[in-house]
Design a protein around this motif. Structure first.
Motif, PDB file in Angstrom:
ATOM      1  N   MET A  86       0.647  -2.666  -3.477  1.00  0.00           N
ATOM      2  CA  MET A  86      -0.160  -1.426  -3.490  1.00  0.00           C
ATOM      3  C   MET A  86       0.936  -0.310  -3.956  1.00  0.00           C
ATOM      4  SD  MET A  86      -2.714  -2.334  -0.558  1.00  0.00           S
ATOM      5  CE  MET A  86      -3.626  -0.815  -0.772  1.00  0.00           C
ATOM      6  N   LYS A  87       1.232   0.077  -5.071  1.00  0.00           N
ATOM      7  CA  LYS A  87       2.443   0.876  -5.433  1.00  0.00           C
ATOM      8  C   LYS A  87       2.048   2.376  -4.782  1.00  0.00           C
ATOM      9  CE  LYS A  87       4.931  -0.934  -9.351  1.00  0.00           C
ATOM     10  NZ  LYS A  87       5.328  -0.932 -10.924  1.00  0.00           N
ATOM     11  N   HIS A  88       0.837   2.754  -5.092  1.00  0.00           N
ATOM     12  CA  HIS A  88       0.532   4.216  -4.573  1.00  0.00           C
ATOM     13  C   HIS A  88       0.669   4.231  -3.185  1.00  0.00           C
ATOM     14  CE1 HIS A  88      -1.618   8.147  -4.834  1.00  0.00           C
ATOM     15  NE2 HIS A  88      -2.453   7.636  -4.042  1.00  0.00           N
ATOM     16  N   MET A  89       0.018   3.386  -2.395  1.00  0.00           N
ATOM     17  CA  MET A  89       0.122   3.357  -1.001  1.00  0.00           C
ATOM     18  C   MET A  89       1.403   3.320  -0.605  1.00  0.00           C
ATOM     19  SD  MET A  89      -2.980   3.967  -0.330  1.00  0.00           S
ATOM     20  CE  MET A  89      -2.889   3.721   1.450  1.00  0.00           C
ATOM     21  N   VAL A  90       2.275   2.604  -1.015  1.00  0.00           N
ATOM     22  CA  VAL A  90       3.823   2.277  -0.665  1.00  0.00           C
ATOM     23  C   VAL A  90       4.280   3.790  -1.052  1.00  0.00           C
ATOM     24  CG1 VAL A  90       5.771   1.209  -1.100  1.00  0.00           C
ATOM     25  CG2 VAL A  90       3.897   0.030  -1.005  1.00  0.00           C
ATOM     26  N   ARG A  91       3.996   4.341  -2.191  1.00  0.00           N
ATOM     27  CA  ARG A  91       4.951   5.643  -2.365  1.00  0.00           C
ATOM     28  C   ARG A  91       4.491   6.885  -1.407  1.00  0.00           C
ATOM     29  NH1 ARG A  91       3.185   5.924  -7.473  1.00  0.00           N
ATOM     30  NH2 ARG A  91       4.829   5.033  -8.122  1.00  0.00           N
ATOM     31  N   ARG A  92       3.041   6.742  -1.167  1.00  0.00           N
ATOM     32  CA  ARG A  92       2.591   7.818  -0.309  1.00  0.00           C
ATOM     33  C   ARG A  92       3.286   7.660   1.055  1.00  0.00           C
ATOM     34  NH1 ARG A  92      -3.657   8.209   1.263  1.00  0.00           N
ATOM     35  NH2 ARG A  92      -2.895   6.251   2.507  1.00  0.00           N
ATOM     36  N   GLU A  93       3.339   6.429   1.524  1.00  0.00           N
ATOM     37  CA  GLU A  93       4.073   6.080   3.036  1.00  0.00           C
ATOM     38  C   GLU A  93       5.328   6.345   3.126  1.00  0.00           C
ATOM     39  OE1 GLU A  93       3.566   4.988   6.782  1.00  0.00           O
ATOM     40  OE2 GLU A  93       1.941   5.115   5.208  1.00  0.00           O
ATOM     41  N   ILE A  94       6.205   6.054   2.082  1.00  0.00           N
ATOM     42  CA  ILE A  94       7.593   6.313   2.089  1.00  0.00           C
ATOM     43  C   ILE A  94       8.054   7.735   1.770  1.00  0.00           C
ATOM     44  CG2 ILE A  94       8.049   3.859   1.427  1.00  0.00           C
ATOM     45  CD1 ILE A  94       8.910   4.956  -1.426  1.00  0.00           C
ATOM     46  N   MET A  95       7.190   8.497   1.027  1.00  0.00           N
ATOM     47  CA  MET A  95       7.403   9.981   0.874  1.00  0.00           C
ATOM     48  C   MET A  95       7.362  10.630   2.290  1.00  0.00           C
ATOM     49  SD  MET A  95       7.832  12.463  -1.169  1.00  0.00           S
ATOM     50  CE  MET A  95       7.220  11.808  -2.726  1.00  0.00           C
ATOM     51  N   ALA A  96       6.124  10.201   3.204  1.00  0.00           N
ATOM     52  CA  ALA A  96       5.974  10.716   4.512  1.00  0.00           C
ATOM     53  C   ALA A  96       7.428  10.310   5.124  1.00  0.00           C
ATOM     54  CB  ALA A  96       4.857  10.234   4.882  1.00  0.00           C
ATOM     55  N   LEU A  97       7.817   9.236   5.267  1.00  0.00           N
ATOM     56  CA  LEU A  97       9.191   8.842   5.900  1.00  0.00           C
ATOM     57  C   LEU A  97      10.261   9.434   5.588  1.00  0.00           C
ATOM     58  CD1 LEU A  97       8.410   4.849   6.033  1.00  0.00           C
ATOM     59  CD2 LEU A  97       8.095   6.537   8.033  1.00  0.00           C
ATOM     60  N   LEU A 106      14.081   7.614  -0.941  1.00  0.00           N
ATOM     61  CA  LEU A 106      13.739   6.281  -0.247  1.00  0.00           C
ATOM     62  C   LEU A 106      13.137   5.665  -1.502  1.00  0.00           C
ATOM     63  CD1 LEU A 106      13.977   5.186   2.568  1.00  0.00           C
ATOM     64  CD2 LEU A 106      11.619   5.790   2.909  1.00  0.00           C
ATOM     65  N   GLU A 107      13.581   4.368  -1.746  1.00  0.00           N
ATOM     66  CA  GLU A 107      12.923   3.458  -2.784  1.00  0.00           C
ATOM     67  C   GLU A 107      12.894   1.846  -2.203  1.00  0.00           C
ATOM     68  OE1 GLU A 107      15.635   5.282  -6.529  1.00  0.00           O
ATOM     69  OE2 GLU A 107      16.433   3.827  -5.128  1.00  0.00           O
ATOM     70  N   ILE A 108      11.761   1.417  -2.736  1.00  0.00           N
ATOM     71  CA  ILE A 108      11.402  -0.101  -2.622  1.00  0.00           C
ATOM     72  C   ILE A 108      11.806  -0.833  -3.863  1.00  0.00           C
ATOM     73  CG2 ILE A 108       9.766  -1.659  -1.745  1.00  0.00           C
ATOM     74  CD1 ILE A 108      10.292   0.494   0.471  1.00  0.00           C
ATOM     75  N   MET A 109      12.458  -1.811  -3.616  1.00  0.00           N
ATOM     76  CA  MET A 109      12.658  -2.647  -4.860  1.00  0.00           C
ATOM     77  C   MET A 109      12.274  -4.251  -4.396  1.00  0.00           C
ATOM     78  SD  MET A 109      16.223  -1.278  -5.790  1.00  0.00           S
ATOM     79  CE  MET A 109      16.533  -0.874  -4.097  1.00  0.00           C
ATOM     80  N   ASP A 110      11.933  -4.859  -5.638  1.00  0.00           N
ATOM     81  CA  ASP A 110      11.673  -6.140  -5.324  1.00  0.00           C
ATOM     82  C   ASP A 110      12.900  -7.145  -5.045  1.00  0.00           C
ATOM     83  OD1 ASP A 110      12.557  -6.480  -7.877  1.00  0.00           O
ATOM     84  OD2 ASP A 110      10.542  -6.622  -8.998  1.00  0.00           O
ATOM     85  N   PHE A 116      10.388  -0.550  -7.224  1.00  0.00           N
ATOM     86  CA  PHE A 116       8.933  -0.820  -7.140  1.00  0.00           C
ATOM     87  C   PHE A 116       8.243   0.300  -6.642  1.00  0.00           C
ATOM     88  CE2 PHE A 116       5.444  -1.727  -4.226  1.00  0.00           C
ATOM     89  CZ  PHE A 116       4.351  -2.630  -5.070  1.00  0.00           C
ATOM     90  N   ALA A 117       8.887   1.271  -6.049  1.00  0.00           N
ATOM     91  CA  ALA A 117       8.197   2.581  -5.606  1.00  0.00           C
ATOM     92  C   ALA A 117       9.364   3.626  -5.196  1.00  0.00           C
ATOM     93  CB  ALA A 117       7.209   2.295  -4.734  1.00  0.00           C
ATOM     94  N   THR A 118       9.310   4.792  -5.248  1.00  0.00           N
ATOM     95  CA  THR A 118      10.224   5.590  -5.004  1.00  0.00           C
ATOM     96  C   THR A 118       9.762   6.983  -4.388  1.00  0.00           C
ATOM     97  OG1 THR A 118      12.121   7.027  -5.789  1.00  0.00           O
ATOM     98  CG2 THR A 118      10.446   6.764  -7.349  1.00  0.00           C
ATOM     99  N   PHE A 126      19.335  11.251  -6.993  1.00  0.00           N
ATOM    100  CA  PHE A 126      19.857  10.094  -6.235  1.00  0.00           C
ATOM    101  C   PHE A 126      18.882   8.994  -6.206  1.00  0.00           C
ATOM    102  CE2 PHE A 126      23.502  11.076  -3.375  1.00  0.00           C
ATOM    103  CZ  PHE A 126      23.370  12.379  -4.069  1.00  0.00           C
ATOM    104  N   THR A 127      17.900   8.762  -7.402  1.00  0.00           N
ATOM    105  CA  THR A 127      17.106   7.737  -7.431  1.00  0.00           C
ATOM    106  C   THR A 127      17.048   7.306  -8.858  1.00  0.00           C
ATOM    107  OG1 THR A 127      15.276   8.992  -8.041  1.00  0.00           O
ATOM    108  CG2 THR A 127      15.574   8.572  -5.617  1.00  0.00           C
ATOM    109  N   ALA A 128      16.591   5.978  -9.233  1.00  0.00           N
ATOM    110  CA  ALA A 128      16.623   5.475 -10.370  1.00  0.00           C
ATOM    111  C   ALA A 128      15.659   6.090 -11.192  1.00  0.00           C
ATOM    112  CB  ALA A 128      16.701   3.887 -10.374  1.00  0.00           C
ATOM    113  N   ALA A 129      14.353   6.103 -10.392  1.00  0.00           N
ATOM    114  CA  ALA A 129      13.137   6.577 -11.120  1.00  0.00           C
ATOM    115  C   ALA A 129      13.168   7.871 -11.872  1.00  0.00           C
ATOM    116  CB  ALA A 129      11.972   6.477 -10.426  1.00  0.00           C
ATOM    117  N   GLU A 130      14.129   8.795 -11.257  1.00  0.00           N
ATOM    118  CA  GLU A 130      14.032  10.223 -11.722  1.00  0.00           C
ATOM    119  C   GLU A 130      14.175  10.402 -13.223  1.00  0.00           C
ATOM    120  OE1 GLU A 130      16.544  14.326 -10.917  1.00  0.00           O
ATOM    121  OE2 GLU A 130      17.330  12.531 -10.134  1.00  0.00           O
TER     122      GLU A 130
END
Length: 788
Positions: A86-97, A106-110, A116-118, A126-130
């Motif tokens: 659940m990318k959208h939920m992961v992105r919202r959660e790590i944005m708050a963190l 803050l990034e999540i990778m498989d 996976f999410a940033t 400082f991120t790869a997704a930017e």
């Protein structure tokens, strides 16, 4: 000059003032320098402590980021959302963190390292997704270590920014389902925080460029030597620096990547104005204290100089003046036990001894006067005896003078005779040298030790040795003239005379590589003095190479003459059948033509006729060699002959068009005496032979000149025609055979071309020489006599 006129008291005071002043100045300067050095050292240590504090703060921040990342990775929502994809939920959660932790990203990778999410802060890189990159920037090595359960934290940078990265595994039920990567930016807030902790200005460098600073001015740069020191050694260092016209003590500590390469630097800056102010206050206090000390020292010095030095010395001066005036009863009284008191006692003792010595001197003068009167009487007697001796010496001097006069006359006569002998000896030496120089043979003299003492110019030329080369060298050490040295040694051993003995030596060639065997005709005899004692060996020798060549040419001419007489008859007998064969073949071709196989019949009969014609040409060439036509001698212009030869060459079908022919000739050459047709034939044969040696093209050069203009060794009555090609060259093994009849290296050809050339030149009383080098070319030199 001014100091000399001053009294001792004034000199002493001046000296004391000078010494006290110098000591005071040195003491004040040394003390101020010591204080300044102590303050400088304290500031240096403070800067080093601040640098260590900064390093500790960075390390503490790295541990803090790693712990925070590990805490976030343990969030149950993040783990569950990630495991369900659940990318959208992961992105919202790590944005708050990210926001709660003050992180840049803050990034999540498989497990393969793919993003996976940033969640990132606005404007950060400082991120790869930017940048739209789907792959993570984490290298495979870190991915592998995280998948093995390890957590990593390190410094990194992108562009002009530096930050801290932490990467930890995401686990669910003790199974790694991915990775979480967090980044923290070392920004202005970070260095402001460091400034509050350290009370020093902080500057951040990315590479060699200034990125952030708390200093009031950003228009400064580090000295190249400081940068090189940090870049090479990657260690912290402290130095002085001027920033915005103010002195600072700076400290540099490197920020290193995980692989040890330099990422950037952190610089701490402490102003030195406080230290400088303290040093100035200390110097001013020292100047005041030192000035008071110098004044007190001068005052005390004056009192001491006046009462303890100046007054006693004045008494000594007055006493010395009284003694110099003749008053030896004057006594100096000084009631001190120092050096001046001792000096006064010594002065009084000296006065007493001087008075006693004066009395003794007067007695001695009376005694000396009496002895002097006796000595005068003895001197008068000695003068009388000396006058008598002088008279006798004068007579002896006259005799010696006469003897010297006669001796000079004898010496002059002997000198004249010696000079006459020397003139005769010089004349004989020059006479002998002229004889040796004018001889056509070489003359050599060897002493009993085997060393050459005499070698004339002809001998040097034949042996190709100079007198300098033979100096202090034994003849037996020169291997290439071993035959000659053995004969000389044999003559010395047997004491016999050898006449006309032939030996062979090796002559080193100067211009061409290789050696040349030279035959010599040698006559030797033992050289003796007037008492018949052996002094050495004398040898007379000459080069008989030309004689050997003439003998070989004579033998060759005899053989060729006999061959010519025999071959002429054979050729005549061959030509008669050839004529019959040719006539028969022509009749068969022209009159008896079969109906069938006419083409084959025509081809065979034509082939018979052509081969008969070719054999007839060979016989004609052979007859011209075996029975050459005597030359029709006349005066010939050599330039006209060369031009006709070039025209005949141009008409040849086999001439390679890539061959360049160059002719070098003078217009004022003298006339030749020869047969123009035969000379053209000889030149044509040589030129065609040279052209055939250049199938791929090259250069053919024809040079015409007087023989003595080419080389001094040739007679001026000869003309030289030199033909040089850039072809294949003639091997040394066949060079002596090229003028032999029927010798050829070509598939086609009779082998008579150069033999005919040799015969024509020989009949014109000339000669031909050949020089060749394989792969470089060949030169034919034709020498013909000039018209009288």
């Amino acid at each position: 000059m001014i100091l000399r006129k001053l009294s001792f008291k004034k000199k002493l005071v001046i000296a004391f003032i000078g010494v006290v002043s110098i000591v005071g100045i040195i003491s004040i300067y040394s003390s101020s320098q010591l204080i300044r050095n102590k303050l400088e050292q304290a500031l240096h240590e403070q800067t080093m402590n601040i640098i260590e504090g900064v390093e500790n703060s960075v390390e503490e921040k790295k541990r803090e980021i790693l712990e925070l990342t590990s805490l976030y990775a343990g969030s149950k929502k993040v783990v569950d959302y990630t495991s369900y994809g659940m990318k959208h939920m992961v992105r919202r959660e790590i944005m708050a963190l990210r926001k709660s932790g003050g992180l840049a990203s803050l990034e999540i990778m498989d497990t393969s390292g793919k993003l996976f999410a940033t969640a990132k802060s606005a404007g950060e890189l400082f991120t790869a997704a930017e940048e739209g990159v789907e792959e993570s920037k984490v290298d495979e090595y870190l991915v592998q270590r995280v998948l093995n359960g390890s957590s990593e934290v390190y410094l990194g940078g992108r562009g002009s920014k530096i930050g801290i990265w932490a990467i930890v595994p995401l686990e669910k039920f003790n199974e790694i389902i991915g990775m979480m990567q967090a980044s923290y930016l070392l920004d202005l807030n970070f260095i402001e925080e460091l400034k509050r902790i350290t009370t020093a200005d902080i500057s951040l460098f990315t590479g060699e460029e200034l990125s952030l600073t708390t200093l009031p001015s950003e228009s400064f740069s580090l000295k190249p030597e400081l940068l090189n020191e940090v870049l090479l050694k990657k260690k912290k260092l402290v130095d002085n620096m001027v920033i915005a016209n103010e002195f600072y003590k700076i400290g540099l500590t490197p920020l290193l990547r995980k692989d040890g390469t330099l990422l950037g630097m952190i610089m701490v800056s402490l102003p030195k104005r406080g230290m400088i102010s303290l040093a100035s206050q200390a110097r001013n206090r020292l100047l005041i204290i030192g000035g008071l000390g110098v004044f007190l020292a001068l005052f005390l010095g004056y009192l001491i100089a006046e009462h303890l030095i100046s007054r006693p010395i004045s008494k000594l001066v007055r006493g010395a003046a009284a003694i110099s005036a003749g008053d030896l009863d004057q006594e100096i009284i000084i009631d001190t036990q120092d050096e001046i008191g001792v000096l006064a006692g010594t002065f009084n003792e000296m006065r007493k001894k001087l008075r006693e010595a004066h009395a003794k001197l007067e007695n001695r003068i009376e005694l000396v006067n009496k002895e002097l009167e006796e000595s005068n009487k003895e001197l008068e007697r000695a003068n009388k005896e000396l006058e008598k001796t002088n008279k006798e010496n004068l007579e002896l001097y006259e005799k010696v003078k006469q003897f010297n006069k006669e001796l000079k006359r004898e010496i002059a006569l002997a000198t004249k005779e010696l000079e006459e002998s020397n003139r005769k000896l010089i004349y004989l030496n020059e006479y002998n040298d002229n004889i040796l120089r004018c001889m056509n043979s070489g003359v050599m003299v060897m002493d009993l030790d085997g060393k050459i003492t005499t070698l004339n110019a002809v001998g040097e030329r034949i042996l190709n040795l100079s007198s300098e080369e033979l100096k202090d060298v034994s003849l037996h050490d020169i291997r290439r003239i071993e035959g000659l040295s053995r004969l000389l040694a044999k003559t010395l051993k047997t004491e016999k005379t050898y006449v006309g003995h032939e030996v062979t030596i090796i002559q080193m060639l100067d211009k061409n590589p290789g050696n040349k065997m030279i035959p010599l005709q040698v006559s030797t005899s033992v050289l003796r003095d007037n008492n018949h004692r052996a002094l050495g060996v004398i040898a007379v020798f000459r080069d008989i190479s030309q004689i050997k060549q003439l003998e070989e040419q004579l033998q060759r001419s005899k053989k060729l003459a006999a061959l010519g007489e025999m071959s002429a008859g054979v050729a005549h007998e061959i030509r008669n059948p050839l004529g019959v064969i040719k006539s028969s073949a022509q009749m068969l071709r022209d009159e008896f033509k079969p109906v069938e196989t006419r083409d084959e019949y025509q081809e065979l009969t034509t082939f018979i006729i052509e081969e008969v014609n070719r054999l007839n040409r060979v016989i004609t060439e052979f007859l011209s060699f075996a029975r050459p036509t005597p030359p029709n001698l006349q005066e010939v212009n050599v330039n006209e002959i060369i031009n006709k030869t070039i025209q005949l060459i141009a008409s040849q079908e086999k001439v390679t068009p890539d061959v360049k022919i160059k002719v070098e000739s003078s217009k004022n050459l003298p006339l030749l005496m020869g047969d123009p047709e035969q000379i053209i034939q000889a030149l044509l044969n040589v030129v065609l032979n040279s052209l055939q040696a250049m199938p791929e093209g090259g250069e053919l050069r024809i040079t015409v000149r007087r023989a003595d203009d080419a080389e001094e060794k040739y007679h001026p009555s000869l003309l030289q025609i030199q033909i040089t090609d850039s072809g294949e060259g003639i091997p040394v093994s066949i060079r002596d055979k090229i003028f032999n009849p029927f010798f050829t290296t070509k598939e086609e050809g009779s082998g008579l071309g150069l033999a005919i050339v040799h015969k024509i030149i020989e009949n014109h009383k000339g000669f031909i020489e050949v020089e060749s080098e394989v792969e470089k070319g060949t030169t034919f030199k034709i020498f013909l006599p000039l018209a009288a």
